[in-house]
Design a protein around this motif. Structure first.
Motif, PDB file in Angstrom:
ATOM      1  N   VAL A  39       0.871  -1.171   0.000  1.00 10.00           N
ATOM      2  CA  VAL A  39       0.000   0.000   0.000  1.00 10.00           C
ATOM      3  C   VAL A  39       0.907   1.220   0.000  1.00 10.00           C
ATOM      4  O   VAL A  39       1.790   1.346   0.845  1.00 10.00           O
ATOM      5  CB  VAL A  39      -0.946   0.003   1.222  1.00 10.00           C
ATOM      6  N   LEU A  40       0.682   2.103  -0.975  1.00  5.82           N
ATOM      7  CA  LEU A  40       1.523   3.279  -1.153  1.00  5.82           C
ATOM      8  C   LEU A  40       0.703   4.551  -1.091  1.00  5.82           C
ATOM      9  O   LEU A  40      -0.425   4.598  -1.588  1.00  5.82           O
ATOM     10  CB  LEU A  40       2.229   3.230  -2.510  1.00  5.82           C
ATOM     11  N   GLY A  41       1.286   5.585  -0.496  1.00 11.31           N
ATOM     12  CA  GLY A  41       0.679   6.907  -0.461  1.00 11.31           C
ATOM     13  C   GLY A  41       1.562   7.886  -1.215  1.00 11.31           C
ATOM     14  O   GLY A  41       2.558   7.499  -1.826  1.00 11.31           O
ATOM     15  N   PRO A  42       1.224   9.171  -1.159  1.00 14.21           N
ATOM     16  CA  PRO A  42       1.990  10.186  -1.871  1.00 14.21           C
ATOM     17  C   PRO A  42       3.487  10.126  -1.544  1.00 14.21           C
ATOM     18  O   PRO A  42       3.875   9.894  -0.398  1.00 14.21           O
ATOM     19  CB  PRO A  42       1.383  11.500  -1.386  1.00 14.21           C
ATOM     20  N   ASN A  43       4.286  10.303  -2.583  1.00 17.26           N
ATOM     21  CA  ASN A  43       5.753  10.309  -2.502  1.00 17.26           C
ATOM     22  C   ASN A  43       6.357   8.941  -2.197  1.00 17.26           C
ATOM     23  O   ASN A  43       7.533   8.859  -1.853  1.00 17.26           O
ATOM     24  CB  ASN A  43       6.258  11.351  -1.505  1.00 17.26           C
ATOM     25  N   GLN A  44       5.585   7.884  -2.323  1.00 19.72           N
ATOM     26  CA  GLN A  44       6.124   6.534  -2.139  1.00 19.72           C
ATOM     27  C   GLN A  44       6.226   5.843  -3.499  1.00 19.72           C
ATOM     28  O   GLN A  44       5.500   6.173  -4.437  1.00 19.72           O
ATOM     29  CB  GLN A  44       5.257   5.729  -1.179  1.00 19.72           C
ATOM     30  N   THR A  45       7.147   4.865  -3.564  1.00 22.65           N
ATOM     31  CA  THR A  45       7.418   4.195  -4.829  1.00 22.65           C
ATOM     32  C   THR A  45       7.471   2.682  -4.662  1.00 22.65           C
ATOM     33  O   THR A  45       7.631   2.177  -3.551  1.00 22.65           O
ATOM     34  CB  THR A  45       8.776   4.636  -5.410  1.00 22.65           C
ATOM     35  N   VAL A  46       7.370   2.001  -5.812  1.00 21.68           N
ATOM     36  CA  VAL A  46       7.589   0.561  -5.860  1.00 21.68           C
ATOM     37  C   VAL A  46       8.210   0.246  -7.219  1.00 21.68           C
ATOM     38  O   VAL A  46       7.905   0.908  -8.214  1.00 21.68           O
ATOM     39  CB  VAL A  46       6.281  -0.240  -5.615  1.00 21.68           C
ATOM     40  N   HIS A  47       9.104  -0.728  -7.225  1.00 21.68           N
ATOM     41  CA  HIS A  47       9.773  -1.179  -8.456  1.00 21.68           C
ATOM     42  C   HIS A  47       9.657  -2.691  -8.468  1.00 21.68           C
ATOM     43  O   HIS A  47       9.920  -3.347  -7.456  1.00 21.68           O
ATOM     44  CB  HIS A  47      11.236  -0.737  -8.423  1.00 21.68           C
ATOM     45  N   ASN A  58      -7.014   1.786  -6.457  1.00 14.09           N
ATOM     46  CA  ASN A  58      -7.059   3.028  -5.695  1.00 14.09           C
ATOM     47  C   ASN A  58      -7.897   2.788  -4.450  1.00 14.09           C
ATOM     48  O   ASN A  58      -9.082   2.459  -4.551  1.00 14.09           O
ATOM     49  CB  ASN A  58      -7.662   4.144  -6.553  1.00 14.09           C
ATOM     50  N   LEU A  59      -7.303   2.936  -3.286  1.00 14.54           N
ATOM     51  CA  LEU A  59      -8.011   2.724  -2.023  1.00 14.54           C
ATOM     52  C   LEU A  59      -8.637   4.008  -1.479  1.00 14.54           C
ATOM     53  O   LEU A  59      -9.394   3.958  -0.516  1.00 14.54           O
ATOM     54  CB  LEU A  59      -7.048   2.154  -0.975  1.00 14.54           C
ATOM     55  N   SER A  60      -8.308   5.144  -2.076  1.00 10.47           N
ATOM     56  CA  SER A  60      -8.761   6.425  -1.539  1.00 10.47           C
ATOM     57  C   SER A  60     -10.087   6.876  -2.146  1.00 10.47           C
ATOM     58  O   SER A  60     -10.562   6.327  -3.140  1.00 10.47           O
ATOM     59  CB  SER A  60      -7.685   7.502  -1.758  1.00 10.47           C
ATOM     60  N   ALA A  61     -10.670   7.902  -1.527  1.00 10.73           N
ATOM     61  CA  ALA A  61     -11.965   8.443  -1.968  1.00 10.73           C
ATOM     62  C   ALA A  61     -11.809   9.468  -3.091  1.00 10.73           C
ATOM     63  O   ALA A  61     -12.798  10.013  -3.565  1.00 10.73           O
ATOM     64  CB  ALA A  61     -12.679   9.078  -0.781  1.00 10.73           C
ATOM     65  N   HIS A  62     -10.569   9.739  -3.507  1.00  2.92           N
ATOM     66  CA  HIS A  62     -10.293  10.699  -4.568  1.00  2.92           C
ATOM     67  C   HIS A  62      -9.495  10.017  -5.670  1.00  2.92           C
ATOM     68  O   HIS A  62      -8.871   8.980  -5.449  1.00  2.92           O
ATOM     69  CB  HIS A  62      -9.513  11.894  -4.021  1.00  2.92           C
ATOM     70  N   LYS A  63      -9.498  10.601  -6.843  1.00  4.13           N
ATOM     71  CA  LYS A  63      -8.749  10.054  -7.963  1.00  4.13           C
ATOM     72  C   LYS A  63      -7.260   9.993  -7.607  1.00  4.13           C
ATOM     73  O   LYS A  63      -6.699  10.968  -7.101  1.00  4.13           O
ATOM     74  CB  LYS A  63      -8.952  10.938  -9.198  1.00  4.13           C
ATOM     75  N   ALA A  64      -6.637   8.835  -7.839  1.00  3.68           N
ATOM     76  CA  ALA A  64      -5.202   8.672  -7.595  1.00  3.68           C
ATOM     77  C   ALA A  64      -4.434   9.104  -8.840  1.00  3.68           C
ATOM     78  O   ALA A  64      -4.876   8.887  -9.964  1.00  3.68           O
ATOM     79  CB  ALA A  64      -4.871   7.223  -7.266  1.00  3.68           C
ATOM     80  N   GLU A  65      -3.281   9.723  -8.606  1.00 10.36           N
ATOM     81  CA  GLU A  65      -2.430  10.168  -9.705  1.00 10.36           C
ATOM     82  C   GLU A  65      -1.049   9.539  -9.526  1.00 10.36           C
ATOM     83  O   GLU A  65      -0.447   9.657  -8.452  1.00 10.36           O
ATOM     84  CB  GLU A  65      -2.331  11.687  -9.699  1.00 10.36           C
ATOM     85  N   LEU A  66      -0.572   8.858 -10.569  1.00 10.68           N
ATOM     86  CA  LEU A  66       0.685   8.120 -10.497  1.00 10.68           C
ATOM     87  C   LEU A  66       1.587   8.451 -11.675  1.00 10.68           C
ATOM     88  O   LEU A  66       1.108   8.769 -12.753  1.00 10.68           O
ATOM     89  CB  LEU A  66       0.418   6.594 -10.571  1.00 10.68           C
ATOM     90  N   VAL A  67       2.891   8.304 -11.440  1.00 12.59           N
ATOM     91  CA  VAL A  67       3.853   8.303 -12.533  1.00 12.59           C
ATOM     92  C   VAL A  67       4.277   6.839 -12.674  1.00 12.59           C
ATOM     93  O   VAL A  67       4.731   6.227 -11.709  1.00 12.59           O
ATOM     94  CB  VAL A  67       5.082   9.179 -12.233  1.00 12.59           C
ATOM     95  N   VAL A  68       4.104   6.286 -13.872  1.00 14.50           N
ATOM     96  CA  VAL A  68       4.451   4.885 -14.115  1.00 14.50           C
ATOM     97  C   VAL A  68       5.486   4.852 -15.227  1.00 14.50           C
ATOM     98  O   VAL A  68       5.276   5.394 -16.313  1.00 14.50           O
ATOM     99  CB  VAL A  68       3.211   4.058 -14.511  1.00 14.50           C
ATOM    100  N   VAL A  69       6.627   4.210 -14.921  1.00 19.50           N
ATOM    101  CA  VAL A  69       7.701   4.075 -15.901  1.00 19.50           C
ATOM    102  C   VAL A  69       7.856   2.596 -16.211  1.00 19.50           C
ATOM    103  O   VAL A  69       8.014   1.781 -15.297  1.00 19.50           O
ATOM    104  CB  VAL A  69       9.032   4.641 -15.347  1.00 19.50           C
ATOM    105  N   LEU A  70       7.788   2.265 -17.502  1.00 17.76           N
ATOM    106  CA  LEU A  70       7.929   0.875 -17.942  1.00 17.76           C
ATOM    107  C   LEU A  70       9.237   0.712 -18.692  1.00 17.76           C
ATOM    108  O   LEU A  70       9.607   1.559 -19.503  1.00 17.76           O
ATOM    109  CB  LEU A  70       6.781   0.487 -18.881  1.00 17.76           C
ATOM    110  N   TYR A  71       9.912  -0.391 -18.417  1.00 19.10           N
ATOM    111  CA  TYR A  71      11.089  -0.772 -19.185  1.00 19.10           C
ATOM    112  C   TYR A  71      10.770  -2.109 -19.838  1.00 19.10           C
ATOM    113  O   TYR A  71      10.423  -3.056 -19.147  1.00 19.10           O
ATOM    114  CB  TYR A  71      12.328  -0.906 -18.314  1.00 19.10           C
TER     115      TYR A  71
END
Length: 73
Positions: A39-47, A58-71
Motif C-alpha cells: 500500500v503506497l501513499g503520496p511520494n512513495q514508490t515501488v519497483h 485506488n483505495l482512496s476516496a479521490h482520484k489517484a495520480e501516479l507516474v508509471v515508468v515501464l522498461y
C-alpha cells in the motif's frame, strides 16, 4: 496515469516483459505483484518485475495520480 476512486486500474490483472516503477503523486493505492501486496501513499514508490502478474487499485476516496515508468527489453 489516473485511477478512479475506490476502483481497480482498467487493466485489472496483467503482465508484460520488463520492469515497472510506480511513483504515487496523489491518493492511496494497493499494488499487488504475484502474492505480495504493498500500500503506497503520496511520494512513495515501488519497483518490480512486470512479467509477474500485477494489479493496481485506488483505495482512496479521490482520484489517484501516479507516474508509471515501464522498461521493456
Amino acid at each position: 496515469m489516473f485511477i478512479e476512486p475506490q476502483a481497480d486500474h482498467a487493466g485489472v490483472s496483467y503482465q508484460h516483459p520488463g520492469e515497472e516503477f510506480i511513483y504515487v503523486l496523489k491518493g492511496k493505492i494497493e499494488v499487488k505483484v504475484g502474492e505480495n501486496s504493498n500500500v503506497l501513499g503520496p511520494n512513495q514508490t515501488v519497483h518490480f518485475n512486470s512479467s509477474i502478474v500485477h494489479r493496481l487499485k485506488n483505495l482512496s476516496a479521490h482520484k489517484a495520480e501516479l507516474v508509471v515508468v515501464l522498461y521493456t527489453p
